[in-house]
Design a protein around this motif. Structure first.
Motif, PDB file in Angstrom:
ATOM      1  N   VAL A  80       0.882  -1.384  -0.059  1.00 16.27           N
ATOM      2  CA  VAL A  80       0.032   0.009   0.105  1.00 16.27           C
ATOM      3  C   VAL A  80       0.721   1.095   0.207  1.00 16.27           C
ATOM      4  O   VAL A  80       1.987   1.357   0.722  1.00 16.27           O
ATOM      5  N   GLN A  81       0.468   2.147  -0.853  1.00 17.96           N
ATOM      6  CA  GLN A  81       1.101   3.712  -1.015  1.00 17.96           C
ATOM      7  C   GLN A  81       0.226   4.575  -0.562  1.00 17.96           C
ATOM      8  O   GLN A  81      -0.739   4.555  -1.316  1.00 17.96           O
TER       9      GLN A  81
ATOM     10  N   SER B 104      -3.162   3.895  -2.865  1.00 21.93           N
ATOM     11  CA  SER B 104      -3.199   2.852  -4.019  1.00 21.93           C
ATOM     12  C   SER B 104      -2.391   1.425  -3.430  1.00 21.93           C
ATOM     13  O   SER B 104      -1.817   1.324  -2.464  1.00 21.93           O
ATOM     14  N   GLY B 105      -2.613   0.546  -4.362  1.00 25.92           N
ATOM     15  CA  GLY B 105      -2.052  -1.008  -3.918  1.00 25.92           C
ATOM     16  C   GLY B 105      -3.157  -1.825  -3.680  1.00 25.92           C
ATOM     17  O   GLY B 105      -4.194  -1.610  -4.052  1.00 25.92           O
TER      18      GLY B 105
ATOM     19  N   ILE C 249      -7.527  -1.662   5.149  1.00 31.13           N
ATOM     20  CA  ILE C 249      -7.478  -3.077   5.112  1.00 31.13           C
ATOM     21  C   ILE C 249      -7.161  -3.605   3.953  1.00 31.13           C
ATOM     22  O   ILE C 249      -8.096  -3.192   2.886  1.00 31.13           O
ATOM     23  N   ARG C 250      -6.228  -4.420   3.908  1.00 29.10           N
ATOM     24  CA  ARG C 250      -5.988  -5.115   2.616  1.00 29.10           C
ATOM     25  C   ARG C 250      -6.729  -6.449   2.620  1.00 29.10           C
ATOM     26  O   ARG C 250      -7.346  -6.800   3.638  1.00 29.10           O
ATOM     27  N   PRO C 251      -6.752  -7.047   1.519  1.00 23.60           N
ATOM     28  CA  PRO C 251      -7.617  -8.212   1.534  1.00 23.60           C
ATOM     29  C   PRO C 251      -7.382  -9.345   2.395  1.00 23.60           C
ATOM     30  O   PRO C 251      -8.184 -10.207   2.716  1.00 23.60           O
ATOM     31  N   MET C 252      -5.888  -9.538   2.670  1.00 20.98           N
ATOM     32  CA  MET C 252      -5.527 -10.285   3.541  1.00 20.98           C
ATOM     33  C   MET C 252      -5.587 -10.044   5.408  1.00 20.98           C
ATOM     34  O   MET C 252      -5.199 -11.044   6.084  1.00 20.98           O
ATOM     35  N   ASP C 253      -5.985  -8.890   5.398  1.00 19.22           N
ATOM     36  CA  ASP C 253      -6.063  -8.437   6.815  1.00 19.22           C
ATOM     37  C   ASP C 253      -7.538  -8.783   7.362  1.00 19.22           C
ATOM     38  O   ASP C 253      -8.496  -8.638   6.716  1.00 19.22           O
ATOM     39  N   TYR C 254      -7.346  -8.900   8.781  1.00 21.78           N
ATOM     40  CA  TYR C 254      -8.299  -9.083   9.593  1.00 21.78           C
ATOM     41  C   TYR C 254      -8.926  -7.744  10.148  1.00 21.78           C
ATOM     42  O   TYR C 254     -10.140  -7.578  10.649  1.00 21.78           O
TER      43      TYR C 254
END
Length: 119
Positions: free
Chosen positions: A2-3, A25-26, A98-103
């Motif tokens: 993420v940026q 972005s990211g 929140i990234r797709p892999m984050d809880y």
């Protein structure tokens, strides 16, 4: 990855205006709060303004009535009017992402953009 990338800083005379932008972005699933902080030489970093995904906004007392924060999807803006020399600082963008892999969300920071207000 993420940026957060800020733009829009610069040199302005007292009483002038500037508009800061920050684009995230990211690998982003969602963004909760976004905001702007600033750090003047020799001082601690302080919150300038924040906006949640639901549109709730808060401002530091020192900028109320002069600064306006807004958001468009993954970009946050800070419109600054009636700038004062004491507004001189490095302005940092912050976002809880929140990234797709984050809880849960994590805090991310931009590298900062310098705002200099001359008297």
């Amino acid at each position: 990855q993420v940026q957060l990338v800020e733009s829009g800083g610069g040199l302005v005379q007292a009483g002038g205006s500037l508009r800061l932008s920050c684009a995230a972005s990211g690998s982003i699933f969602s963004i909760d709060a976004m905001g702007w902080y600033r750090q003047a030489p020799g001082k601690q970093r302080e919150l300038v303004a924040g906006i949640t995904s639901g549109g709730s906004i808060n401002y530091a007392d020192s900028v109320k009535g002069r600064f306006t924060i807004s958001r468009d999807k993954n970009t946050v803006y800070l419109q600054m009017y009636s700038l004062k020399p004491e507004d001189t600082a490095v302005y940092y963008c912050n976002a809880e992402i929140i990234r797709p892999m984050d809880y849960y969300g994590m805090d991310y920071w931009g590298k900062g953009t310098l705002v200099t207000v001359s008297s």
